[in-house]
Design a protein around this motif. Sequence first.
Motif, PDB file in Angstrom:
ATOM      1  N   MET A 244      16.807  24.203   7.438  1.00 52.27           N
ATOM      2  CA  MET A 244      16.512  24.365   6.011  1.00 52.27           C
ATOM      3  C   MET A 244      17.761  24.250   5.138  1.00 52.27           C
ATOM      4  O   MET A 244      17.705  24.480   3.935  1.00 52.27           O
ATOM      5  N   VAL A 245      18.888  23.876   5.734  1.00 58.24           N
ATOM      6  CA  VAL A 245      20.135  23.900   4.978  1.00 58.24           C
ATOM      7  C   VAL A 245      20.117  22.918   3.804  1.00 58.24           C
ATOM      8  O   VAL A 245      20.669  23.205   2.745  1.00 58.24           O
ATOM      9  N   ASP A 246      19.455  21.769   3.952  1.00 62.72           N
ATOM     10  CA  ASP A 246      19.394  20.812   2.835  1.00 62.72           C
ATOM     11  C   ASP A 246      18.647  21.394   1.641  1.00 62.72           C
ATOM     12  O   ASP A 246      19.046  21.205   0.491  1.00 62.72           O
ATOM     13  N   VAL A 247      17.556  22.089   1.917  1.00 61.19           N
ATOM     14  CA  VAL A 247      16.777  22.726   0.845  1.00 61.19           C
ATOM     15  C   VAL A 247      17.613  23.810   0.185  1.00 61.19           C
ATOM     16  O   VAL A 247      17.691  23.905  -1.047  1.00 61.19           O
ATOM     17  N   THR A 248      18.273  24.632   1.003  1.00 59.31           N
ATOM     18  CA  THR A 248      19.133  25.701   0.474  1.00 59.31           C
ATOM     19  C   THR A 248      20.223  25.105  -0.407  1.00 59.31           C
ATOM     20  O   THR A 248      20.496  25.596  -1.504  1.00 59.31           O
ATOM     21  N   LEU A 249      20.824  24.026   0.072  1.00 62.23           N
ATOM     22  CA  LEU A 249      21.920  23.396  -0.651  1.00 62.23           C
ATOM     23  C   LEU A 249      21.455  22.844  -1.997  1.00 62.23           C
ATOM     24  O   LEU A 249      22.040  23.136  -3.032  1.00 62.23           O
ATOM     25  N   LYS A 250      20.381  22.050  -2.002  1.00 59.15           N
ATOM     26  CA  LYS A 250      19.935  21.375  -3.219  1.00 59.15           C
ATOM     27  C   LYS A 250      19.150  22.292  -4.161  1.00 59.15           C
ATOM     28  O   LYS A 250      19.390  22.301  -5.363  1.00 59.15           O
ATOM     29  N   GLU A 251      18.195  23.044  -3.611  1.00 60.37           N
ATOM     30  CA  GLU A 251      17.320  23.855  -4.460  1.00 60.37           C
ATOM     31  C   GLU A 251      17.952  25.182  -4.881  1.00 60.37           C
ATOM     32  O   GLU A 251      17.642  25.710  -5.938  1.00 60.37           O
ATOM     33  N   GLY A 252      18.797  25.719  -4.036  1.00 56.92           N
ATOM     34  CA  GLY A 252      19.388  27.013  -4.352  1.00 56.92           C
ATOM     35  C   GLY A 252      20.796  26.906  -4.893  1.00 56.92           C
ATOM     36  O   GLY A 252      21.061  27.133  -6.075  1.00 56.92           O
ATOM     37  N   ILE A 253      21.694  26.502  -4.033  1.00 55.15           N
ATOM     38  CA  ILE A 253      23.120  26.521  -4.375  1.00 55.15           C
ATOM     39  C   ILE A 253      23.456  25.518  -5.480  1.00 55.15           C
ATOM     40  O   ILE A 253      24.087  25.870  -6.470  1.00 55.15           O
ATOM     41  N   GLU A 254      23.014  24.254  -5.340  1.00 54.07           N
ATOM     42  CA  GLU A 254      23.371  23.244  -6.337  1.00 54.07           C
ATOM     43  C   GLU A 254      22.822  23.602  -7.716  1.00 54.07           C
ATOM     44  O   GLU A 254      23.549  23.549  -8.708  1.00 54.07           O
ATOM     45  N   LYS A 255      21.540  23.998  -7.776  1.00 53.21           N
ATOM     46  CA  LYS A 255      20.956  24.347  -9.084  1.00 53.21           C
ATOM     47  C   LYS A 255      21.732  25.493  -9.732  1.00 53.21           C
ATOM     48  O   LYS A 255      22.006  25.470 -10.933  1.00 53.21           O
TER      49      LYS A 255
END
Length: 194
Positions: A157-168
């Motif tokens: 799930m790291v891609d989702v965490t990166l884009k949806e959570g951290i990047e936003k």
Amino acid sequence: MAGIVFTQAAEDYLADLLSKQDSEGVGIRVFITQPGTPYAETCIAYCKPGEQKPEDELLKLDSFNVWQDAVSVPFLEEALVDFATDRMGGQLTIKAPNAKVPMVNDDSPLNDRINYLLQTEINPGLASHGGDVKLVDVIEGGIAILQFGGGCQGCGMVDVTLKEGIEKTMVARIPEINGVRDATDHSVTENAYY
């Protein structure tokens, strides 16, 4: 911003301890091990004349000198050293709210603001999965390069965490950041959280 503060009770207690030392002019040295990390610890040690480092900052109290480790100074902002008496005699306490992360504002260097956001808002959420993320670099175009560790490394799930959570979060809170990129090798999956 106020630097480290010693209450009168703490100063009196430390002055009494220092008076029992066998050499003249002994002060104390305050430093933080691993400052700016979740593992930061604030320490006080005796400092005999000549043991201080040239870059240390001197704080003169009425009873003795306090030498502050230069690297630790920004992390000692708003620190309070107190002494409270109890049935066992008493206890010296050090509260350093900025030991793990220095205070930042809009004028702070970009890396400091990113690290503050990672330590105070993003890593506490990742910690529930045994993971963390740290800043590697900021490259041209305002792209923050991040390194995942612990349970995040190898997590599906790291891609989702990166884009949806951290990047936003980072793009919304830090104007110079336009995106994030992952520098982690996710083929290593031993500790991955699932």
